[in-house]
Structure formats: structure tokens, C-alpha cells
Scaffold this motif. Structure first.
Motif, PDB file in Angstrom:
ATOM      1  N   GLN A  11     -38.901   1.358-106.774  1.00 28.14           N
ATOM      2  CA  GLN A  11     -39.660   0.936-107.360  1.00 28.14           C
ATOM      3  C   GLN A  11     -40.686  -0.097-106.483  1.00 28.14           C
ATOM      4  N   VAL A  12     -39.604  -0.475-105.425  1.00 36.12           N
ATOM      5  CA  VAL A  12     -40.238  -1.021-104.467  1.00 36.12           C
ATOM      6  C   VAL A  12     -40.454  -0.777-103.737  1.00 36.12           C
ATOM      7  N   PHE A  13     -40.054   0.739-103.240  1.00 40.20           N
ATOM      8  CA  PHE A  13     -40.806   0.958-102.163  1.00 40.20           C
ATOM      9  C   PHE A  13     -42.320   2.042-102.388  1.00 40.20           C
ATOM     10  N   PHE A  14     -42.259   2.129-103.752  1.00 40.77           N
ATOM     11  CA  PHE A  14     -42.969   2.318-104.922  1.00 40.77           C
ATOM     12  C   PHE A  14     -44.680   1.624-104.480  1.00 40.77           C
ATOM     13  N   ASP A  15     -43.758   0.199-104.360  1.00 45.01           N
ATOM     14  CA  ASP A  15     -45.005  -0.724-104.480  1.00 45.01           C
ATOM     15  C   ASP A  15     -45.516  -1.002-102.861  1.00 45.01           C
ATOM     16  N   HIS A  16     -44.967  -0.839-102.510  1.00 43.29           N
ATOM     17  CA  HIS A  16     -45.655  -1.552-100.517  1.00 43.29           C
ATOM     18  C   HIS A  16     -46.701   0.555-100.633  1.00 43.29           C
ATOM     19  N   GLY A  17     -46.118   1.347-101.374  1.00 48.85           N
ATOM     20  CA  GLY A  17     -47.026   2.755-100.732  1.00 48.85           C
ATOM     21  C   GLY A  17     -46.240   3.432 -99.866  1.00 48.85           C
ATOM     22  N   ILE A  18     -44.633   2.506-100.181  1.00 51.11           N
ATOM     23  CA  ILE A  18     -43.632   4.606 -99.447  1.00 51.11           C
ATOM     24  C   ILE A  18     -42.934   5.199-100.210  1.00 51.11           C
ATOM     25  N   SER A  32     -29.637  -4.158-102.770  1.00 48.75           N
ATOM     26  CA  SER A  32     -29.976  -5.248-103.904  1.00 48.75           C
ATOM     27  C   SER A  32     -31.812  -5.004-103.477  1.00 48.75           C
ATOM     28  N   LEU A  33     -32.828  -5.833-105.001  1.00 52.44           N
ATOM     29  CA  LEU A  33     -34.204  -5.779-104.225  1.00 52.44           C
ATOM     30  C   LEU A  33     -34.120  -6.175-102.646  1.00 52.44           C
ATOM     31  N   ALA A  34     -33.616  -7.102-102.600  1.00 51.17           N
ATOM     32  CA  ALA A  34     -34.161  -7.693-101.350  1.00 51.17           C
ATOM     33  C   ALA A  34     -34.251  -6.749-100.423  1.00 51.17           C
ATOM     34  N   ASP A  35     -32.749  -6.229-100.209  1.00 51.68           N
ATOM     35  CA  ASP A  35     -32.549  -5.358 -99.264  1.00 51.68           C
ATOM     36  C   ASP A  35     -33.825  -3.641 -98.873  1.00 51.68           C
ATOM     37  N   ALA A  36     -34.056  -3.556-100.441  1.00 46.35           N
ATOM     38  CA  ALA A  36     -35.241  -2.925-100.684  1.00 46.35           C
ATOM     39  C   ALA A  36     -36.776  -3.269 -99.660  1.00 46.35           C
ATOM     40  N   GLU A  37     -36.938  -4.719-100.280  1.00 46.46           N
ATOM     41  CA  GLU A  37     -37.743  -5.358 -98.998  1.00 46.46           C
ATOM     42  C   GLU A  37     -37.661  -4.907 -98.059  1.00 46.46           C
ATOM     43  N   GLY A  38     -36.658  -5.978 -97.247  1.00 42.60           N
ATOM     44  CA  GLY A  38     -35.713  -5.467 -96.004  1.00 42.60           C
ATOM     45  C   GLY A  38     -36.473  -4.196 -95.281  1.00 42.60           C
ATOM     46  N   PHE A  39     -35.965  -2.642 -96.236  1.00 43.55           N
ATOM     47  CA  PHE A  39     -36.162  -1.917 -95.728  1.00 43.55           C
ATOM     48  C   PHE A  39     -37.672  -1.584 -95.419  1.00 43.55           C
ATOM     49  N   VAL A  40     -38.224  -1.258 -96.575  1.00 41.37           N
ATOM     50  CA  VAL A  40     -40.050  -1.634 -96.652  1.00 41.37           C
ATOM     51  C   VAL A  40     -40.483  -1.921 -95.647  1.00 41.37           C
ATOM     52  N   SER A  41     -40.112  -3.010 -95.230  1.00 40.46           N
ATOM     53  CA  SER A  41     -40.623  -3.360 -93.781  1.00 40.46           C
ATOM     54  C   SER A  41     -40.180  -2.820 -92.694  1.00 40.46           C
ATOM     55  N   ARG A  42     -38.771  -2.351 -92.349  1.00 41.28           N
ATOM     56  CA  ARG A  42     -37.973  -1.472 -91.275  1.00 41.28           C
ATOM     57  C   ARG A  42     -39.124  -0.240 -91.748  1.00 41.28           C
ATOM     58  N   LEU A  43     -39.213  -0.060 -91.965  1.00 41.85           N
ATOM     59  CA  LEU A  43     -39.876   1.713 -92.444  1.00 41.85           C
ATOM     60  C   LEU A  43     -41.431   1.557 -91.899  1.00 41.85           C
ATOM     61  N   ARG A  44     -42.273   0.298 -92.423  1.00 39.31           N
ATOM     62  CA  ARG A  44     -43.616   0.026 -91.662  1.00 39.31           C
ATOM     63  C   ARG A  44     -43.500  -0.248 -90.420  1.00 39.31           C
ATOM     64  N   GLN A  45     -42.213  -0.570 -89.290  1.00 39.54           N
ATOM     65  CA  GLN A  45     -42.206  -1.391 -88.036  1.00 39.54           C
ATOM     66  C   GLN A  45     -42.274  -0.336 -87.304  1.00 39.54           C
ATOM     67  N   VAL A  46     -41.751   1.341 -87.837  1.00 35.91           N
ATOM     68  CA  VAL A  46     -41.079   2.405 -87.116  1.00 35.91           C
ATOM     69  C   VAL A  46     -42.083   4.006 -87.322  1.00 35.91           C
ATOM     70  N   GLY A  47     -43.967   2.874 -88.052  1.00 34.39           N
ATOM     71  CA  GLY A  47     -44.127   4.026 -88.729  1.00 34.39           C
ATOM     72  C   GLY A  47     -43.958   4.969 -89.365  1.00 34.39           C
ATOM     73  N   ALA A  48     -42.919   4.253 -90.340  1.00 29.60           N
ATOM     74  CA  ALA A  48     -42.402   5.837 -91.538  1.00 29.60           C
ATOM     75  C   ALA A  48     -43.238   5.743 -93.300  1.00 29.60           C
ATOM     76  N   ASP A  49     -43.931   6.671 -93.690  1.00 27.68           N
ATOM     77  CA  ASP A  49     -44.348   6.672 -94.805  1.00 27.68           C
ATOM     78  C   ASP A  49     -43.138   6.906 -96.593  1.00 27.68           C
ATOM     79  N   LYS A  50     -42.504   7.240 -95.779  1.00 30.57           N
ATOM     80  CA  LYS A  50     -41.452   8.031 -96.882  1.00 30.57           C
ATOM     81  C   LYS A  50     -39.957   7.959 -96.430  1.00 30.57           C
ATOM     82  N   VAL A  51     -39.238   8.046 -97.453  1.00 29.84           N
ATOM     83  CA  VAL A  51     -37.316   7.794 -97.235  1.00 29.84           C
ATOM     84  C   VAL A  51     -37.237   8.587 -98.068  1.00 29.84           C
ATOM     85  N   GLN A  52     -36.024   8.978 -98.449  1.00 34.48           N
ATOM     86  CA  GLN A  52     -35.029   9.811 -98.892  1.00 34.48           C
ATOM     87  C   GLN A  52     -33.412   8.925 -99.122  1.00 34.48           C
TER      88      GLN A  52
END
Length: 304
Positions: free
Chosen positions: A293-300, A236-256
Motif C-alpha cells: 500500500q505504501v507504493f500505491f500511496d505514492h503512485g507506484i 518494514s514500512l520505512a523500507d517501503a518508503e525508502g524504495f519509493v524514493s529510489r524508484l522515483r530517483q531512477v524514473g520507475a513507476d512500477k515494481v514487482q
């Protein structure tokens, strides 16, 4: 030369040569059997058990019951038109496989020494050098075999071969750091951003996984987070937002992003296991554009 005399053998269920999707360049992928997670969508269900397993193909079975009579541990029984294999009794001797006239049985998993696996990997060293490739440990979960994995990785580094791992990251920090010390690249799965949902889908918490990912990134290791996108679970798009938060938490700026597929469905049938996603359509890149697009919108940088 590395002394591996006292290193236990690894339970290997496949060595795939000339892989192009498990790290940079041309690679050899070593699949180790046994995983602490039980992902309901797993494409390699034969990788989960840390034991040799027998697979039964009903399309090839002659229903002669030779396997039932042959098994020394009485692990096989005939039920109407099916064969049932009790993995708690099976010792992986393969006598049933060898005696089956219809070739309906096959085994998954074989004990191999570091030297045996290294020998296969070195066959393609020239291809690694020309393509910038190397060797990737996969599974199952290679972190569940730390002594074997470290010994093999050390031997590969002695040959100046690029090393990578496809991992869940689920291991105590001491084990994780010990294996990571000999890795050039970690292909690191993120199954869900929410701890409770992660437990529901995999059987384990994501806290240890996130901590290991964060520490690996902070130490300067090359880490590529990978997200298997599963319908109805984390897409879901809400899940995408949640993943963005976790990626920022661990210091990652990319995801496959890895869209869900059905490539492993047949294996569940061969193992006599139920598959929770048997009627779920596969996802494709075009299905996930809004999610991406959710990830793109947050710079990931999210890519397939």
C-alpha cells in the motif's frame, strides 16, 4: 550467421524450458554461473561461484569413501560422517561424481558454447512466436559473462527472438550498456534502498546498480524493477518508503514484489554452507498488503 569462433564458452548450470515467470510468454531461461553479489537469502547458492562445484547429498552417501580415493587433486576428505570438498583444490573433473556408487555427488556447472545453448533455445521457437515469449538470461549474473552473453543475444536477435535478462545490474557501465543493447526487457533486482544495508546484505554497494537502472530507463529500455522482500532486512514500512524514493530517483513507476521463500534451503546443505535464513518463515502476498500500500500511496504500481 554470427561468427562465435573466438567467443569463450559460458559456464551454464541450468537451461529451463517452458518457463512462465521470467518475462512474457513461454520462455527458455539460461542460467549462467558466477555472481558478484553474495545475498544471504540467495535461492540459488550454487550460482554464486564462477567455478564448477560438487554437491554432496548425505542422505544418499554410502560412506564408502570412493570419492576420497578417486579425486586426483585430493580435494575431498572424510570427516566423521560427512564429506568435505575443498573448492580451492577441486578442478571440476567430475571423477568423483562418476565413481560414486550411491549417486550422492552431483556437479553444478558445465561449459557450453554459444552454438550449444542456441540450439536448445531454438527448439521452442514456435512456442515463443505463439505466446509472445523468448529467451531470458539469468544466473548467477549474466553480466559477469559479457562476451558469451552478447554473442548469444546477438544470435537470438538474428532469429527475431525476444530477449530478457534477470540481473542484479552490478557491472561497470561499459559492460552493462554493451549487453543491454541486445535486450528487449531487463528484470532488474533492487535488494535494498540504503547503501550500507545493501552492502550488509549482498556484499556490494547499490550505487552502480541504481546508476545502471536509471540509465537504462532513460534510454527507453523496458525495465521492470523487482524487489525480493526479505524478513528483517527490507520489509518494514520505512523500507517501503525508502524504495519509493529510489524508484522515483531512477524514473520507475512500477515494481514487482517477490516475497521471501525457502525453496533454496536444501541447496545450502548440499554445498556444505550455512544458511542464515534457515529458521525464518516464508512471506506471502497477504503478509505484504501494508507494505504494498505504501507504493500505491505514492503512485507506484506494486504487484506480485
Amino acid at each position: 550467421m554470427l561468427n562465435t569462433l573466438h567467443v569463450p564458452a559460458g559456464l551454464v548450470f541450468n537451461i529451463q524450458k517452458f518457463s512462465l515467470h521470467d518475462g512474457p510468454g513461454i520462455r527458455t531461461v539460461v542460467f549462467l554461473k558466477g555472481c558478484p553479489l553474495r545475498c544471504k537469502w540467495c535461492a540459488n547458492p550454487e550460482s554464486q561461484s564462477p567455478k564448477i562445484q560438487i554437491l554432496w547429498d548425505h542422505d544418499k552417501c554410502l560412506h564408502c569413501h570412493t570419492c576420497v580415493a578417486t579425486c586426483p587433486n585430493h580435494a575431498i576428505s572424510a570427516l566423521q560422517n560427512t564429506i568435505s570438498i575443498d573448492n580451492t583444490l577441486c578442478h571440476g573433473c567430475r571423477s568423483c561424481v562418476q565413481s560414486c556408487p550411491g549417486h550422492a555427488l552431483k556437479s553444478e556447472g558445465e561449459q557450453k558454447t554459444v552454438e550449444e545453448v542456441l540450439s536448445v533455445c531454438l527448439q521452442d521457437k514456435d512456442f515463443y512466436e505463439e505466446s509472445g515469449g523468448g529467451v531470458t538470461l539469468s544466473g548467477g549474473e549474466a553480466l559477469s559473462h559479457p562476451d558469451f552473453s552478447v554473442a548469444l543475444l546477438k544470435a537470438l536477435k538474428e532469429q527475431n527472438i525476444h530477449t530478457a535478462i534477470e540481473t542484479t545490474g552490478f557491472a561497470i557501465p561499459e559492460v552493462f550498456d554493451r549487453v543491454a543493447a541486445y535486450l528487449d526487457l531487463l528484470l532488474f533486482d533492487m535488494k535494498h534502498w540504503d547503501e550500507q544495508r545493501h552492502i550488509e546484505g549482498t556484499g556490494v554497494s547499490n550505487q552502480l546498480i541504481l546508476e545502471n537502472m536509471q540509465r537504462a530507463i532513460a534510454s527507453g529500455k523496458e525495465v521492470l524493477p523487482r524487489l525480493p522482500v526479505i524478513p528483517g532486512y527490507n520489509n518494514s514500512l520505512a523500507d517501503a518508503e525508502g524504495f519509493v524514493s529510489r524508484l522515483r530517483q531512477v524514473g520507475a513507476d512500477k515494481v514487482q514484489l517477490l516475497p521471501f521463500h525457502q525453496f533454496g534451503e536444501k541447496k545450502y546443505d548440499l554445498l556444505g554452507q550455512a544458511y542464515d535464513y534457515s529458521d525464518v518463515p516464508a512471506l506471502h502476498e497477504e503478509d505484504l498488503k501494508d507494505f504494498q500500500q505504501v507504493f500505491f500511496d505514492h503512485g507506484i504500481n506494486a504487484f506480485f
